[in-house]
Design an enzyme around this catalytic site. Structure first.
Site, short mmCIF file in Angstrom:
data_model
loop_
_atom_site.label_atom_id
_atom_site.label_comp_id
_atom_site.label_asym_id
_atom_site.label_seq_id
_atom_site.Cartn_x
_atom_site.Cartn_y
_atom_site.Cartn_z
N GLY A 150 -14.85 -2.23 -9.55
CA GLY A 150 -15.79 -1.22 -9.08
C GLY A 150 -15.21 0.17 -9.28
O GLY A 150 -14.00 0.33 -9.48
N SER A 166 -11.40 -2.92 -1.81
CA SER A 166 -10.25 -2.19 -2.34
C SER A 166 -9.87 -1.11 -1.33
O SER A 166 -10.68 -0.24 -1.00
CB SER A 166 -10.65 -1.55 -3.69
N LYS A 217 -15.13 -3.99 -15.82
CA LYS A 217 -15.96 -2.87 -15.34
C LYS A 217 -16.86 -2.49 -16.50
O LYS A 217 -16.37 -2.12 -17.57
CB LYS A 217 -15.08 -1.67 -14.96
N ASN A 254 -2.75 1.17 -10.55
CA ASN A 254 -3.36 2.18 -11.43
C ASN A 254 -2.35 2.80 -12.38
O ASN A 254 -2.27 4.02 -12.53
CB ASN A 254 -4.09 3.25 -10.61
N ASP A 271 -6.80 -3.66 -15.93
CA ASP A 271 -8.01 -2.87 -15.67
C ASP A 271 -8.07 -1.78 -16.75
O ASP A 271 -8.69 -1.96 -17.81
CB ASP A 271 -7.94 -2.31 -14.24
N GLU A 331 -2.57 -5.77 -10.20
CA GLU A 331 -3.49 -5.11 -11.14
C GLU A 331 -2.84 -3.88 -11.76
O GLU A 331 -2.30 -3.04 -11.04
CB GLU A 331 -4.77 -4.74 -10.37
N LYS A 336 -7.64 -5.88 -1.57
CA LYS A 336 -6.78 -5.29 -2.61
C LYS A 336 -6.20 -4.00 -2.05
O LYS A 336 -6.93 -3.16 -1.53
CB LYS A 336 -7.64 -5.04 -3.84
N LEU A 337 -4.88 -3.87 -2.14
CA LEU A 337 -4.22 -2.67 -1.63
C LEU A 337 -3.80 -1.79 -2.79
O LEU A 337 -3.15 -2.25 -3.73
CB LEU A 337 -2.96 -3.06 -0.84
N LYS A 338 -4.14 -0.52 -2.72
CA LYS A 338 -3.64 0.43 -3.72
C LYS A 338 -2.17 0.70 -3.40
O LYS A 338 -1.80 0.85 -2.22
CB LYS A 338 -4.43 1.74 -3.63
N ASP A 367 -3.08 -2.99 -6.56
CA ASP A 367 -3.50 -2.25 -7.76
C ASP A 367 -2.68 -0.97 -7.86
O ASP A 367 -2.74 -0.12 -6.97
CB ASP A 367 -5.00 -1.92 -7.66
#
Ligand code: OSB
Ligand code: MG
Length: 368
Positions: A290, A135, A262, A190, A238, A213, A161-163, A188
């Site tokens: 994670g 990530s 998770k 968030n 998530d 995500e 995975k790129l934020k 992702d």
């Protein structure tokens, strides 16, 4: 029959090798609570995935400390023969899933150590090694991002995975995709977007991503279902999934086609297995997320990721991706971008005493 003699809470801090930036801010260090349970037969370790601020979820270290010290641990010490499966409803405490997960992990570790059985075997693992993704936090520039990704790919990670966050999304992901056309790639968010940003996701939909995500609010399954209907790329949830019941609801609504599991977010390893079971029953792939864990939490994640329904690479990166020096013996990436699942009793790892001492900020022992 297990008699718990004492529970020790410990706040630890470890510098990260590089700052980790997400849509809710930048972390320069890992700070978390470790739980050590002493029973009449063994000791066991657990790691709490909460961080210093209530951003990813409502839980954070100081609150988790109090939930453990004043509510969960006293209830555990008062129970005559506490079982790991009791932790969920211990003392009638609602929520506080990350705190409960840490206590459950420690109790499981102690029990399994006493029995000489590995956590992976206990959970139902079917793999000895698991494929690992990485990530990647939001970088200072597009060039830096491409360079970081190139470095991780050279190390062997099999999925990147790129934020993303509003304004640092399509252009950056397109650049990474352009440099690495065949790499399994995901993003992702968030929970940083709303349905009004559907155009961003429609643009990302053209880039052949493995998944998107948590694009929208953690509390909005209906909007995720609406977005999923407009996209070919699978949505993965998530933050929205706090239990097996949440996973069932999200899948039934069409809010996601993949689930990030998770253990800390869902209240423990036992509930994480139930989320896995829901995914398997519904034909929805799951993978192990994670929370920048130390070697303690990482050992638990690897055991979980070895279950048969975990069919996508996890955010189970090597110790060196996070820390110059881990609390445990380091986890290293091996052949084909895979990592070995620990085989020793319980978690199969423990903190190295001198490293633990160096990272400790506070300790409180709560005797029976
Ligand atoms: O959303 O998956 C997330 C880290 C902290 C909090 C939330 C998330 C993450 C990661 C890092 O993506 C995953 C890891 O390498 O541990
Ligand atoms: Mg996430």
């Amino acid at each position: 029959m297990t008699r718990v003699v004492a529970v020790e809470l410990r706040l630890v801090g470890l510098p990260l090798v590089r700052p980790f930036r997400t849509s809710f801010g930048e972390e320069r260090e890992k700070e978390c609570i470790l739980v050590r349970v002493e029973t009449d037969r063994a000791e066991g370790w657990g790691e709490c995935v909460a961080g210093p601020r209530p951003d990813f979820s409502g839980e954070f270290n100081e609150a988790a400390w109090l939930a453990l010290r004043d509510h969960l641990v006293p209830a555990l010490l008062a129970a005559p023969d506490p079982r790991p499966e009791d932790v969920r409803s211990l003392g009638g405490v609602r929520g506080n899933r990350m705190a409960k997960a840490a206590l459950e992990m420690a109790l499981l570790d102690a029990e399994l150590r006493a029995e000489g059985r590995s956590l992976a075997a206990f959970l139902g693992a079917t793999k000895e090694r698991v494929p690992c993704g990485v990530s990647v936090g939001i970088a200072g520039s597009l060039e830096e991002l491409v360079e970081q990704v190139a470095g991780y790919l050279a190390e062997g990670y099999v999925r990147v995975k790129l934020k993303i966050e509003p304004g640092l999304d399509v252009e950056r992901v397109r650049a990474v995709r352009g440099s690495f056309p065949d790499v399994p790639l995901s993003v992702d968010a968030n929970a940083a977007y709303t349905l009004a940003d559907a155009g961003v996701f429609e643009a990302l939909d053209e880039l052949g991503l493995l998944m998107i995500e948590q694009p929208l609010s953690h509390e909005d399954l209906v909007d995720h279902a609406e977005l999923q209907r407009r996209l070919a790329t699978p949505i993965c949830l998530d933050e929205s999934i706090r239990s097996a019941a949440d996973a069932r609801a999200a899948i039934a609504l069409g809010a996601c086609r993949i689930v990030n599991v998770k253990q800390g977010r869902v209240g423990g390893l036992l509930e994480a297995v139930r989320v896995h079971d829901v995914g398997r029953r519904e034909g929805v792939p799951v993978w192990c997320g994670g929370m920048l864990e130390t070697g303690i939490g990482r050992a638990a994640n690897l055991a979980l990721a070895a279950l048969p329904g975990f069919t996508l690479p996890g955010d189970t990166s090597a110790s060196g991706r996070y820390f110059a020096e881990d609390l445990t013996e380091p986890f290293v990436l091996g052949e084909g971008g895979t990592m070995a699942v620990p085989t020793g009793p319980g978690l199969g790892v423990e903190p190295r005493p001198e490293r633990l001492a160096a990272c400790t900020r506070r300790v409180e022992r709560i005797p029976r």
